[in-house]
Write a protein that holds these residues in place. Structure first.
Motif, PDB file in Angstrom:
ATOM      1  N   LYS A 144       0.839  -1.208   0.000  1.00 44.45           N
ATOM      2  CA  LYS A 144       0.000   0.000   0.000  1.00 44.45           C
ATOM      3  C   LYS A 144       0.866   1.247   0.000  1.00 44.45           C
ATOM      4  O   LYS A 144       0.594   2.216  -0.742  1.00 44.45           O
ATOM      5  N   CYS A 145       1.919   1.244   0.802  1.00 44.90           N
ATOM      6  CA  CYS A 145       2.838   2.382   0.846  1.00 44.90           C
ATOM      7  C   CYS A 145       3.485   2.605  -0.518  1.00 44.90           C
ATOM      8  O   CYS A 145       3.585   3.745  -0.991  1.00 44.90           O
ATOM      9  N   MET A 146       3.908   1.531  -1.173  1.00 46.45           N
ATOM     10  CA  MET A 146       4.539   1.643  -2.486  1.00 46.45           C
ATOM     11  C   MET A 146       3.577   2.228  -3.507  1.00 46.45           C
ATOM     12  O   MET A 146       3.947   3.086  -4.320  1.00 46.45           O
ATOM     13  N   LEU A 147       2.318   1.793  -3.469  1.00 49.25           N
ATOM     14  CA  LEU A 147       1.326   2.309  -4.418  1.00 49.25           C
ATOM     15  C   LEU A 147       0.963   3.756  -4.112  1.00 49.25           C
ATOM     16  O   LEU A 147       0.720   4.549  -5.034  1.00 49.25           O
ATOM     17  N   ASP A 148       0.915   4.117  -2.825  1.00 51.90           N
ATOM     18  CA  ASP A 148       0.655   5.515  -2.470  1.00 51.90           C
ATOM     19  C   ASP A 148       1.768   6.415  -3.002  1.00 51.90           C
ATOM     20  O   ASP A 148       1.504   7.507  -3.531  1.00 51.90           O
ATOM     21  N   LEU A 149       3.009   5.963  -2.873  1.00 53.38           N
ATOM     22  CA  LEU A 149       4.135   6.729  -3.401  1.00 53.38           C
ATOM     23  C   LEU A 149       4.053   6.817  -4.924  1.00 53.38           C
ATOM     24  O   LEU A 149       4.347   7.868  -5.513  1.00 53.38           O
ATOM     25  N   MET A 150       3.663   5.719  -5.552  1.00 54.56           N
ATOM     26  CA  MET A 150       3.518   5.693  -7.006  1.00 54.56           C
ATOM     27  C   MET A 150       2.472   6.719  -7.461  1.00 54.56           C
ATOM     28  O   MET A 150       2.693   7.483  -8.411  1.00 54.56           O
TER      29      MET A 150
END
Length: 289
Positions: free
Chosen positions: A213-219
């Motif tokens: 989720k963190c990776m997608l939020d950053l994306m």
């Protein structure tokens, strides 16, 4: 005259892509004890990850000058026009070595047409740059057009990744022994990115679901000027295809992305990041050919 693309094994492209686009690859050296291997030539990533899970330690060494000298001389004798696309100078001395060798080769072959580019990128981010250059070369684009595309990718490529075991980052000097110990106890997964060619920690998250989720939020935050459904998204993994495919599924659900390049992280990077690493690569802005 067609342009030939030369790179090194830290680009983590699959054998199929390398063959399809006629990319020439120089292998980085992988070391276990007193034994030296060539990344993806005399040792496989699978072997490295298996050994690491069993407590073995690997190190890496940059491509030696003689390997560059042999390759550059071969091209120069043939009168080829070359672009060498190099692993980030912030993570390896390979780029600097290639510049040094080029000067000596030009003394013997002053008309040798060789450009060398420091991508400031690694793994799949590096791979997407090499792949785009190779696609343009295959289409018959000029060297100037290819170099312009490489520069765009360099300026816009994003790397976001996590490691499964923080111990490997400790061994590579990225976190302290205390951080590694506490992180292991608490199942903390660091999220990192690449800035100016170097690894930089971003977040510490507990559990893989929250990491994704963190990776997608950053994306999402970093692609406000991009349409991800029109991009090729890169995902690389440390012998964890299941995790890579799960991340792909989440990206499709959230962003409608359609094109992916998924491959295992090679030994040259995996020796430092360890098994279970998941890495994500994309452009902040879409490339217009």
């Amino acid at each position: 005259m067609s342009i030939k693309i030369l790179s090194d094994s830290a680009c983590d492209l699959s054998k199929e892509i390398i063959e399809e686009y006629n990319i020439d690859i120089l292998p980085i050296i992988v070391i276990k004890g007193d034994e030296e291997y060539l990344d993806n030539v005399t040792i496989t990533p699978e072997k490295v990850y298996e050994d690491m899970r069993n407590g073995q330690t690997y190190k890496t060494a940059q491509i030696p000058p003689n390997a560059f000298s042999d390759k550059f001389s071969e091209y120069a004798k043939n009168g080829d026009s070359i672009i060498y696309i190099a692993f980030s100078s912030g993570l390896s001395g390979t780029y600097q070595t290639s510049l040094f060798v080029r000067e000596s080769i030009l003394e013997e072959y002053p008309n040798f047409d060789l450009d060398i580019v420091d991508t400031k990128a690694a793994s799949g981010g590096f791979g997407l740059i090499v792949l785009q250059a190779a696609k343009l070369a295959k289409e018959g684009k000029s060297k100037e057009e290819i170099l312009k595309a490489i520069e765009f990718y360099k300026e816009n490529i994003e790397h976001i990744f996590t490691v499964d075991d923080i111990e490997y980052l400790f061994r590579g000097g990225r976190v302290s022994r205390v951080q590694a110990f506490v992180g292991g106890l608490l199942n903390i997964k660091p999220v990192l990115h690449v800035a100016d060619g170097k690894l930089v920690p971003l977040e510490k998250v507990r559990g893989r679901h929250k990491v994704f989720k963190c990776m997608l939020d950053l994306m999402e935050d970093r692609t406000k000027n991009a349409n991800l459904s029109e991009q090729v998204i890169g995902i690389t993994h440390g012998d964890d295809l299941e995790g890579a495919l799960k991340l792909k599924e989440l990206i499709i659900e959230r962003f409608g992305a359609e094109k992916f390049v998924i491959n295992m992280i090679g030994a040259s990077i995996g020796a430092h990041s360890g098994p279970g690493t998941i890495a994500l690569f994309f452009l902040r802005e879409n490339y217009e050919n």
